[in-house]
Design a protein around this motif. Structure first.
Motif, PDB file in Angstrom:
ATOM      1  N   GLY B 358       0.683  -1.227   0.038  1.00  0.00           N
ATOM      2  CA  GLY B 358       0.211   0.164  -0.065  1.00  0.00           C
ATOM      3  C   GLY B 358       0.797   1.280  -0.014  1.00  0.00           C
ATOM      4  O   GLY B 358       0.993   2.027  -0.920  1.00  0.00           O
ATOM      5  N   CYS B 359       1.600   1.658   1.071  1.00  0.00           N
ATOM      6  CA  CYS B 359       2.092   2.811   1.206  1.00  0.00           C
ATOM      7  C   CYS B 359       3.392   2.841   0.485  1.00  0.00           C
ATOM      8  O   CYS B 359       4.284   2.095   0.544  1.00  0.00           O
ATOM      9  N   PHE B 360       3.776   4.136  -0.013  1.00  0.00           N
ATOM     10  CA  PHE B 360       5.166   4.357  -0.377  1.00  0.00           C
ATOM     11  C   PHE B 360       5.735   5.198   0.764  1.00  0.00           C
ATOM     12  O   PHE B 360       5.694   6.493   1.051  1.00  0.00           O
ATOM     13  N   LEU B 361       6.311   4.267   1.731  1.00  0.00           N
ATOM     14  CA  LEU B 361       6.674   5.077   3.006  1.00  0.00           C
ATOM     15  C   LEU B 361       7.692   6.365   2.937  1.00  0.00           C
ATOM     16  O   LEU B 361       7.408   7.078   3.657  1.00  0.00           O
ATOM     17  N   PRO B 362       8.797   6.312   1.982  1.00  0.00           N
ATOM     18  CA  PRO B 362       9.473   7.681   2.046  1.00  0.00           C
ATOM     19  C   PRO B 362       8.832   8.582   1.270  1.00  0.00           C
ATOM     20  O   PRO B 362       9.550   9.982   1.625  1.00  0.00           O
ATOM     21  N   LEU B 363       7.684   8.572   0.688  1.00  0.00           N
ATOM     22  CA  LEU B 363       7.161   9.532   0.076  1.00  0.00           C
ATOM     23  C   LEU B 363       6.205  10.335   0.961  1.00  0.00           C
ATOM     24  O   LEU B 363       5.798   9.716   2.011  1.00  0.00           O
ATOM     25  N   LEU B 366       0.815  13.446   0.147  1.00  0.00           N
ATOM     26  CA  LEU B 366       0.306  13.944  -1.342  1.00  0.00           C
ATOM     27  C   LEU B 366       0.886  12.916  -2.461  1.00  0.00           C
ATOM     28  O   LEU B 366       0.000  12.548  -3.454  1.00  0.00           O
ATOM     29  N   GLN B 370      -1.921  10.882  -4.623  1.00  0.00           N
ATOM     30  CA  GLN B 370      -2.261  11.070  -6.057  1.00  0.00           C
ATOM     31  C   GLN B 370      -1.770  10.104  -6.975  1.00  0.00           C
ATOM     32  O   GLN B 370      -2.492   9.997  -8.252  1.00  0.00           O
ATOM     33  N   ILE B 371      -1.112   9.054  -6.704  1.00  0.00           N
ATOM     34  CA  ILE B 371      -0.418   8.058  -7.498  1.00  0.00           C
ATOM     35  C   ILE B 371      -1.328   7.460  -8.577  1.00  0.00           C
ATOM     36  O   ILE B 371      -0.923   7.368  -9.624  1.00  0.00           O
ATOM     37  N   ASP B 408       2.530  17.581   2.768  1.00  0.00           N
ATOM     38  CA  ASP B 408       3.932  17.224   2.698  1.00  0.00           C
ATOM     39  C   ASP B 408       4.629  16.415   3.683  1.00  0.00           C
ATOM     40  O   ASP B 408       5.607  15.908   3.409  1.00  0.00           O
ATOM     41  N   ARG B 410       5.499  13.059   5.597  1.00  0.00           N
ATOM     42  CA  ARG B 410       5.948  11.636   4.959  1.00  0.00           C
ATOM     43  C   ARG B 410       4.924  10.697   5.521  1.00  0.00           C
ATOM     44  O   ARG B 410       4.332  10.991   6.830  1.00  0.00           O
ATOM     45  N   GLU B 412       5.042   7.735   6.394  1.00  0.00           N
ATOM     46  CA  GLU B 412       5.270   6.969   7.522  1.00  0.00           C
ATOM     47  C   GLU B 412       5.085   7.680   8.920  1.00  0.00           C
ATOM     48  O   GLU B 412       5.420   6.907   9.897  1.00  0.00           O
ATOM     49  N   ASN B 413       4.992   8.837   8.926  1.00  0.00           N
ATOM     50  CA  ASN B 413       4.746   9.636  10.245  1.00  0.00           C
ATOM     51  C   ASN B 413       3.592   9.628  10.673  1.00  0.00           C
ATOM     52  O   ASN B 413       3.040  10.238  11.605  1.00  0.00           O
ATOM     53  N   LEU B 414       2.518   8.671  10.017  1.00  0.00           N
ATOM     54  CA  LEU B 414       1.083   8.859  10.265  1.00  0.00           C
ATOM     55  C   LEU B 414       0.557   7.670  11.061  1.00  0.00           C
ATOM     56  O   LEU B 414       1.446   6.547  10.920  1.00  0.00           O
TER      57      LEU B 414
END
Lengths: 337, 511
Positions: B358-363, B366, B370-371, B408, B410, B412-414
């Protein structure tokens, strides 16, 4: 991180702090050489436009490669073939860029090929080499390290085989122009600008970062990961081909030994510029600065009359230090998260 | 193994006969911009199971990580066995008798069970080399104590998730740990395995081990926990014995407000058939899957973990395409060979494993959101329409109430619940006609869960056809118009909302 009691945070410009760090390193390196210059050489290092021009000219070729390599690294891959592709394209391009001045003594009807032919040949060769890299990686699933290592050896072999080790010289004037004056620098900066925009503002760029960050998630999000990887490696090859053209045009000769170790300099420039070897992170701006740092160091050491051997030793240490710094940054972040 | 000083501390503790083995007082932990824990207390009795409850982001995982030595608190005291201690690292905590069973199990896949358990403590022979025979023997003894039937010489990669968990527990027991932290141990195992796990937990309790237990499942709390502490927004709310309270009491404490309806299914007009699946098979995984799905309908997909539920979802979405059978969308046969094909047909899939697929952790949030939408438009003059896209994503952030200062940040901080909302937003931006949700509320707190349920209901009302896979029967029963049940790769039945009960589903799912 547990998300509670969020104080409203000022909207910050994305990624700027990290890039500022790199810029500061560049300034620091320049200042160190400036000070050492006054101490050991009794003259300024920076206040010498000629030296700086030569420095930028020297790193332009590596810079062009580094922009392609940065994209490859962002996808989580690596490209070891670019230095050899430079040699291969330089050789083959030069063979179609040769001026016929001497041959015309025998064959008066012989005409020079227009400059687009060597350009197309060089770019095409690089593109093909990159596509082969990409196809091997994307379709067979072999590690990028191995695929591009194979290309590195093969392309160098082709460069040597092409003339059985003989250099090729005497390009047409219109071809030599590509490498003359500040042209290599302009090409480098133009390429940097194009791919800065491509990576940050286009779908191509967003997909590149996504694949590097998490290839499985990228696939589930509808990205054709295989096709995109081939694209990225093809572009890296294309830029290596361009670098080959510029190298040959600038030297007005081509040799099979050209571009030796450029792939490592390019990787170093990307890594020093903040591109993460684990993928998903990196910026062209950083790579440009990284390239300049490498150039500054080379030029500075030469200016201080330090032996070339020491230069290589220091360069090796700096590359490792850059990766260590990146790893620390990531560890700090994951601890926080 | 606990260290020598710890053994002495244990002796002193035994003489003192204190009511609590672990006491935590006035703990504060700050992260940049966020106070994760504020003046928190926690007391753990020996030989008991103590559940930590709270919404995602309430601070319970931070507290757990402090107890496990992963984080150091900014302020406050930790008293273990009546003596003030510092837990400098996970290893330090382990040596002082505190072990943690991670949600993402931390075993080495390519090593054997025995090697994993005794790592760093391997028995040596006369030459100073590892004595594998003795190690296997020690493991057998350990497993006999715990009544585990796992081959000590098996490679970890060949074990099921539940078996790996048992290995981790055995490892903790082998360290003679007195405090065991379990982070959602039942989130990836089947009912029978849960029963086995609970047996082991009761066994550990009887030996005086204190267990910190984190779960989102309310019924587990009542079944296994002796007491529980509730946290809310980084603050301690209270501790109660689990026999004294009801489910509603706990929910009230957690969210600080009444949740009148956990599954607010609202009636939606059910339209024409949009997806029709015929005899879909992937040999070895699932066979003969046949069903119709209508606009506005929510089809629940129930079954035990490993029954092939997720595989069917992945086949429909082209992640691992089926080899036989037909998929028809709005009456047309469509070949679906890749996720891109499925997306062109208006499908979306929220995958089961947030981290892996699921996640793109370093991104950033947003970029994560949107991907998928970028495939269709949102491009001007070759460049992504950043402003338009940002506005759409901000709209989603508000609509789904994603807790973040800005896009903006990341991802991974959620917290897990907010990450899940970002991923749902990712798919909603593609305006899907058919939405497949694989465990949409796994590992998510009650409040976010209800919000996601409300959202799914709302989508159905707008005519979106939904397939929802879930391991939680109340969720399936509460949300679905019809429920398809799978067992070992076969469909065992489709139940209407009116006739479906937990018992009927379990009968079909367990056979």
């Amino acid at each position: 991180m547990d998300n509670v009691q969020i104080e409203p945070v000022k909207r910050q410009r994305r990624g700027l702090p990290q890039e500022l760090n790199i810029l500061l390193v560049l300034v620091a390196v320049a200042l160190v050489f400036e000070i050492l210059g006054w101490i050991f050489q009794g003259q300024s290092f920076l206040m010498n436009t000629r030296r700086l021009t030569i420095m930028i000219l020297q790193v332009s070729v590596v810079g062009i490669i580094a922009i392609g390599v940065t994209q490859v690294i962002i996808t989580g891959g690596i490209d070891l073939s670019s230095g050899s592709v430079v040699a291969m394209t330089a050789m083959i391009t030069m063979s179609v860029a040769q001026s016929g001045d001497y041959a015309r003594a025998m064959y008066p009807a012989l005409t020079d090929l227009p400059v687009v032919v060597p350009l197309a040949v060089g770019l095409g060769l690089g593109l093909i080499a990159g596509m082969i890299n990409g196809a091997l990686i994307a379709l067979t699933g072999i590690p990028p390290f191995i695929a591009t290592l194979g290309m590195m050896v093969t392309a160098r072999g082709i460069a040597k085989w092409y003339t059985k080790g003989q250099p090729i010289s005497f390009p047409t004037d219109s071809f030599a122009v590509i490498g003359s004056g500040a042209w290599p620098v302009f090409i480098f900066l133009a390429v940097a600008l194009i791919f800065h925009i491509a990576l940050r503002y286009t779908r191509y760029g967003k997909f590149t970062y996504a694949i590097g960050a998490n290839p499985q998630a990228a696939r589930v999000s509808g990205i054709n990961v295989q096709r995109h990887l081939i694209k990225v490696y093809a572009i890296a090859g294309l830029l290596a081909g361009l670098a080959g053209i510029v190298t040959a045009a600038r030297a007005e000769t081509a040799q099979a030994g050209m571009g030796m170790m450029y792939e490592l300099d390019a990787i170093a420039a990307a890594v020093i510029g903040g591109t993460s070897l684990s993928g998903g992170r990196g910026r062209i701006f950083g790579t440009v600065i990284g390239t300049l740092i490498l150039g500054l160091m080379m030029s500075g050491f030469t200016f201080l009359r330090v032996d070339a051997f020491y230069q290589e030793i220091v360069k090796g240490v700096i590359i490792v230090a850059a990766v260590v710094a990146d790893t620390f940054r990531q560890n700090a972040r994951s601890k926080k998260a | 193994m606990v260290s020598k000083t710890t053994l002495e501390a244990i002796e002193r503790y035994k003489e003192k006969s204190l009511p609590y083995i672990l006491e935590i007082e006035g703990i504060r932990k700050e992260f940049p911009g966020v106070v994760a824990l504020d003046d928190v207390q926690f007391r753990l009795r020996p030989g008991s199971v103590h559940a930590l409850m709270g919404e995602n982001g309430a601070g319970k995982s931070t507290l757990m990580k402090i107890i496990a030595g992963i984080y150091t608190p900014d302020r406050g005291t930790i008293r273990l066995r009546g003596e003030e201690v510092v837990l400098a690292s996970p290893l330090d905590a382990l040596e002082q008798g505190i072990a943690m069973i991670h949600q993402e199990l931390a075993l080495m896949d390519w090593m054997t069970v025995a090697e994993n358990i005794w790592i760093r403590r391997e028995p040596k022979n006369a030459l100073g080399l590892i004595d594998h025979r003795k190690m296997t023997e020690m493991t057998r003894e350990l497993f006999a104590q715990l009544r585990l039937k796992i081959d000590p010489t098996a490679q970890i990669s060949t074990l099921t998730v539940a078996q790996r968990q048992m290995v981790e527990i055995a490892k903790a027991v082998s360290h003679r740990s007195q405090v065991l932290i379990m982070d959602e141990p039942t989130s990836a195992i089947t009912e029978t395995e849960v029963d086995h796990l609970f047996e082991i937990i009761r066994d550990l309790k009887a030996r005086g081990v204190a267990i910190v237990y984190i779960t989102h499942k309310m019924n587990e709390l009542f079944e296994i926990a002796d007491e529980f502490s509730v946290f809310r927004d980084g603050k301690y709310v209270g501790t109660h014995a689990s026999i004294d309270v009801t489910r509603d009491d706990i929910i009230r404490m957690m969210v600080g407000r009444e949740i009148t309806d956990m599954f607010p299914k609202e009636e939606a007009a059910i339209g024409e058939v949009i997806l029709s699946v015929e005899n879909l098979s992937l040999p070895g995984t699932f066979h003969g899957i046949t069903f119709d799905l209508r606009r506005g309908e929510i089809l629940g997909l129930a079954g035990l973990v490993g029954s092939g539920r997720s595989n069917v979802a992945e086949a429909l979405f082209g992640v691992t395409p089926a080899t036989e059978g037909k998929i028809r969308i709005a009456g047309r046969d469509v070949p679906i060979a890749s996720p891109a094909d499925a997306m062109r047909e208006g499908m979306a899939l929220l995958t089961e494993d947030r981290k892996a697929t699921g996640c793109f952790l370093p991104l950033t949030i947003l970029e994560n959101m949107q991907i998928a939408a970028l495939h269709e438009g949102h491009v001007k003059l070759g460049c992504v329409d950043e402003r338009g896209m940002t506005n759409l994503c901000l709209g989603m952030k508000d609509k789904l109430r994603i807790k973040t200062p800005n896009l903006d940040e990341r991802i991974e901080n959620l917290s897990g619940g907010n990450q899940q909302k970002v991923l749902i937003a990712r798919w909603l931006l593609t305006k899907p006609q058919i939405l497949i949700l694989d465990e949409p509320t796994r590992g998510i707190d009650v409040g976010a869960k209800a919000e996601i349920h409300r959202l799914i209901s709302g989508l159905a009302q707008q005519g979106v056809a939904v397939i929802m896979i879930s391991s939680e029967l109340p969720e399936v029963l509460g949300m679905s118009d019809r429920i398809m049940v799978m067992h070992e790769g076969h469909m065992t039945g489709i139940l209407d909302r009116a006739e479906a009960t937990q018992v009927k589903i379990m009968e079909l799912a367990a056979r």
